[in-house]
Design an enzyme around this catalytic site. Structure first.
Site, PDB file in Angstrom:
ATOM      1  CE  LYS A 105       3.758 -13.946  -4.763  1.00  0.00           C
ATOM      2  NZ  LYS A 105       3.203 -12.654  -4.299  1.00  0.00           N
TER       3      LYS A 105
HETATM    4  O1  LIG Z   1       4.164 -17.242  -0.610  1.00  0.00           O
HETATM    5  C1  LIG Z   1       3.675 -16.100  -0.673  1.00  0.00           C
HETATM    6  C2  LIG Z   1       4.246 -15.098  -1.410  1.00  0.00           C
HETATM    7  C3  LIG Z   1       3.686 -13.856  -1.373  1.00  0.00           C
HETATM    8  N1  LIG Z   1       2.580 -13.595  -0.657  1.00  0.00           N
HETATM    9  C4  LIG Z   1       2.037 -12.225  -0.679  1.00  0.00           C
HETATM   10  O2  LIG Z   1       2.122 -11.668   0.633  1.00  0.00           O
HETATM   11  C5  LIG Z   1       0.943 -10.927   0.917  1.00  0.00           C
HETATM   12  C6  LIG Z   1       0.207 -11.586   2.066  1.00  0.00           C
HETATM   13  O3  LIG Z   1      -0.867 -10.790   2.497  1.00  0.00           O
HETATM   14  P1  LIG Z   1      -1.650 -11.086   3.872  1.00  0.00           P
HETATM   15  O4  LIG Z   1      -2.756 -10.082   3.857  1.00  0.00           O
HETATM   16  O5  LIG Z   1      -0.683 -10.862   5.022  1.00  0.00           O
HETATM   17  O6  LIG Z   1      -2.140 -12.476   3.796  1.00  0.00           O
HETATM   18  C7  LIG Z   1       0.132 -10.884  -0.365  1.00  0.00           C
HETATM   19  O7  LIG Z   1       0.518  -9.748  -1.102  1.00  0.00           O
HETATM   20  C8  LIG Z   1       0.577 -12.129  -1.100  1.00  0.00           C
HETATM   21  O8  LIG Z   1       0.473 -12.010  -2.495  1.00  0.00           O
HETATM   22  C9  LIG Z   1       2.016 -14.594   0.091  1.00  0.00           C
HETATM   23  O9  LIG Z   1       1.004 -14.403   0.783  1.00  0.00           O
HETATM   24  N2  LIG Z   1       2.588 -15.830   0.061  1.00  0.00           N
END
Ligand SMILES: O=c1ccn([C@@H]2O[C@H](COP(=O)(O)O)[C@@H](O)[C@H]2O)c(=O)[nH]1
Length: 284
Positions: A105
């Site tokens: 990001k």
């Molecule tokens: O809008 C967003 C952008 C990035 N993320 C990232 O995805 C994963 C989600 O992890 P989970 O364990 O499946 O919840 C995490 O690395 C976030 O930084 C997001 O969730 N939403």
């Protein structure tokens, strides 16, 4: 002095991603080594634990899913030795056939963005990834160095548009100059970057699977990374409502919902296969 032979252009990321989605299905699994997951796997919260966790996920899934998405924050928290683990994970996962989307990001003024682009999108960099997440909230134009570097390398960028967290709406749904939501202006920029690309553009958008009806025009001719499955509460069944006609370009992403099944390689694979099958049924 002889003229150097012209180099073949690298195959664009969008084309490579479409092929991977066709062959393996669209699932992206995140590599998010939370301290709580390291503990649940019986690992110490140190670099050795980080390395074992990461290696296990790569061994289990890099030959199975289309995309692996290491979350840079969980590696950075261990300093340079953590970043070294990330570098190896990126290289190993790519060698094993997964596309690697590094979730970093990044976003900054253009001159600094050029340095981030050199870190993630220059094929000579140890962190070179098939794609990287970037933030457009310093202005979409500030991303130009990353967009240009990605194009030159046959790599991709995923631009935050409507994130999966509830706090995102105050910025992303705000009305921009011109009367449209800020997120729509980001999506409009992405659509322009992808104009004419086939079978899929290389500039993606991040649109959370948690949003309910997105309420924006998602016809950007690029991939739509949809985080939020599993731990954040979204399911495969939510995707048609969120994405409408754009659902065939969705790359659904899950991290804890799969990683929680480790450390068994077989259990990680089974969990990812279950998610992939559920997606196949819903998106068919
Ligand atoms: O809008 C967003 C952008 C990035 N993320 C990232 O995805 C994963 C989600 O992890 P989970 O364990 O499946 O919840 C995490 O690395 C976030 O930084 C997001 O969730 N939403």
């Amino acid at each position: 002095m002889s003229t150097p032979a012209p180099q073949p252009s690298p195959e664009p990321f969008g084309a490579r991603l479409r092929r991977a989605m066709d062959v393996r299905g669209p699932l992206c699994v995140g590599i998010d080594p939370h301290a709580s997951l390291l503990a649940a796997w019986g690992l110490e919260d140190d670099v050795a634990g980080l390395e074992r966790f990461t290696r296990t996920v790569v061994d289990a899934l890099a030959g199975e899913v289309a995309v692996l998405k290491p979350q840079s924050a969980f590696f950075e928290r261990f300093g340079s030795r953590g970043v070294a683990v990330l570098e190896r994970a990126i290289a190993d996962a790519r060698s094993a056939g997964a596309l690697v989307l590094t979730d970093a990001k990044r976003g900054d003024i253009g001159s600094t963005m050029a340095a981030y682009a050199a870190a993630y999108l220059d094929p000579g960099s140890p962190l070179f990834s098939d794609a990287v997440t970037v933030s457009p909230y310093l202005g979409f134009g500030s991303l130009r160095p990353a967009l240009d570097a990605a194009r030159a390398a046959g790599a991709g960028v995923f631009v935050l548009a409507l994130t999966s967290n509830p706090e995102g709406a105050e910025v992303q749904r705000a009305t921009a100059a011109g009367g449209r939501p800020v997120a729509q202006t980001v999506l409009d920029h992405i659509a322009r970057e992808n104009a004419g690309a086939g079978p899929l553009g290389s500039v993606g958008a991040v649109v959370g699977a948690t949003l309910g009806r997105a309420g924006v025009d998602l016809a950007v001719n690029g991939p739509l990374l949809a985080p939020g499955l599993g731990a954040q509460g979204a399911t495969a069944e939510d995707l048609p409502e969120v994405f409408g006609d754009a659902v065939r370009n969705v790359v659904p992403s899950i991290s804890r919902g799969v990683l929680g099944h480790g450390p068994s390689v077989a259990a990680l694979r089974e969990s990812a296969a279950r998610e992939a099958e559920r997606l196949r049924q819903v998106l068919a």
